[in-house]
Design a protein around this motif. Sequence first.
Motif, short mmCIF file in Angstrom:
data_model
loop_
_atom_site.label_atom_id
_atom_site.label_comp_id
_atom_site.label_asym_id
_atom_site.label_seq_id
_atom_site.Cartn_x
_atom_site.Cartn_y
_atom_site.Cartn_z
N GLN A 96 32.74 -34.31 3.54
CA GLN A 96 33.64 -34.55 2.41
C GLN A 96 33.19 -33.79 1.17
OE1 GLN A 96 36.68 -36.26 2.27
NE2 GLN A 96 36.67 -35.03 0.41
N MET A 97 31.89 -33.78 0.93
CA MET A 97 31.38 -33.05 -0.23
C MET A 97 31.62 -31.55 -0.08
SD MET A 97 27.96 -35.31 -0.87
CE MET A 97 27.41 -34.45 -2.34
N ARG A 98 31.47 -31.02 1.13
CA ARG A 98 31.75 -29.60 1.36
C ARG A 98 33.24 -29.33 1.13
NH1 ARG A 98 28.78 -26.21 0.59
NH2 ARG A 98 27.24 -26.77 2.13
N ASP A 99 34.08 -30.26 1.58
CA ASP A 99 35.52 -30.14 1.38
C ASP A 99 35.84 -30.09 -0.12
OD1 ASP A 99 38.22 -30.20 2.75
OD2 ASP A 99 38.44 -31.89 1.35
N ASP A 100 35.16 -30.91 -0.90
CA ASP A 100 35.37 -30.91 -2.35
C ASP A 100 34.96 -29.59 -2.98
OD1 ASP A 100 36.23 -33.53 -2.00
OD2 ASP A 100 34.33 -34.41 -2.68
N GLU A 123 45.41 -33.28 -8.44
CA GLU A 123 45.74 -34.61 -7.95
C GLU A 123 44.97 -35.71 -8.69
OE1 GLU A 123 45.34 -34.77 -3.69
OE2 GLU A 123 46.29 -32.81 -3.48
N GLY A 124 44.04 -35.31 -9.55
CA GLY A 124 43.27 -36.28 -10.31
C GLY A 124 42.22 -37.01 -9.49
N LYS A 125 41.80 -36.43 -8.37
CA LYS A 125 40.79 -37.06 -7.52
C LYS A 125 39.45 -37.07 -8.23
CE LYS A 125 42.76 -36.01 -3.01
NZ LYS A 125 42.54 -35.29 -1.75
N ARG A 126 38.75 -38.16 -8.09
CA ARG A 126 37.43 -38.31 -8.70
C ARG A 126 36.37 -38.05 -7.63
NH1 ARG A 126 40.34 -38.21 -12.89
NH2 ARG A 126 40.30 -39.91 -14.39
N ILE A 150 30.28 -32.19 -12.70
CA ILE A 150 30.75 -31.21 -13.70
C ILE A 150 30.98 -31.93 -15.03
CG2 ILE A 150 32.55 -29.57 -14.35
CD1 ILE A 150 33.01 -29.12 -11.29
N ARG A 151 31.68 -33.07 -14.97
CA ARG A 151 31.96 -33.83 -16.20
C ARG A 151 30.66 -34.25 -16.89
NH1 ARG A 151 33.97 -38.30 -16.91
NH2 ARG A 151 35.11 -37.80 -18.80
N GLU A 152 29.70 -34.72 -16.10
CA GLU A 152 28.43 -35.19 -16.64
C GLU A 152 27.69 -34.07 -17.37
OE1 GLU A 152 24.25 -35.98 -14.50
OE2 GLU A 152 25.84 -37.35 -13.86
N LYS A 153 27.78 -32.86 -16.85
CA LYS A 153 27.00 -31.75 -17.37
C LYS A 153 27.80 -30.81 -18.27
CE LYS A 153 24.06 -31.70 -13.27
NZ LYS A 153 22.82 -32.02 -13.96
N ALA A 154 29.09 -31.06 -18.44
CA ALA A 154 29.97 -30.12 -19.14
C ALA A 154 29.75 -30.06 -20.64
CB ALA A 154 31.43 -30.46 -18.84
N GLY A 161 44.97 -33.92 -13.35
CA GLY A 161 46.35 -34.32 -13.09
C GLY A 161 47.38 -33.27 -13.45
N THR A 162 46.93 -32.06 -13.76
CA THR A 162 47.86 -30.99 -14.09
C THR A 162 47.69 -29.84 -13.10
OG1 THR A 162 46.36 -29.79 -15.58
CG2 THR A 162 47.69 -31.55 -16.56
N VAL A 163 48.70 -29.02 -12.98
CA VAL A 163 48.61 -27.82 -12.14
C VAL A 163 47.74 -26.81 -12.88
CG1 VAL A 163 49.89 -25.95 -11.05
CG2 VAL A 163 50.84 -28.28 -11.08
N LEU A 164 46.75 -26.29 -12.20
CA LEU A 164 45.82 -25.35 -12.83
C LEU A 164 46.30 -23.92 -12.66
CD1 LEU A 164 42.41 -26.85 -11.66
CD2 LEU A 164 43.64 -27.31 -13.77
#
Length: 134
Positions: A19-23, A44-47, A54-58, A70-73
Amino acid sequence: DELISQLRKLGGLLGEAFQMRDDDLGIFGEPSQTGKPSGGDITEGKRTILLALIREKAGARRDWLDSRLGTVLSDADISQLRTLAISCGARSEHEDMILAREDEARLLLQTLDGNDDGIQTLANLMHELAGRTA
């Protein structure tokens, strides 16, 4: 009972690594190979664990990242996301987490006492999962 317990643990480790590789492939993979759009988990806003890292270190870039959930990139957003994941060290830490699970699974596999054909099948599966690019 012991073998079932070991196989359950092995399956959990491999499932998490998969799953982590998939992410990771969801951000860094090529859509022509993965069959899904880059950044789809963000759209899709998946956590995911990778996103949490990334959020922690951003740092100051966290607001930019959060505004994309949640937006199209766009292609530019994907490029910035990849750069951020690498530059802040999140991708490297995530990869280390994947490798730790794979290594633990390999060690566990070596301790299994069971059918040689079954163990070889598991070893082949682990090899496939570890080298996954799509």
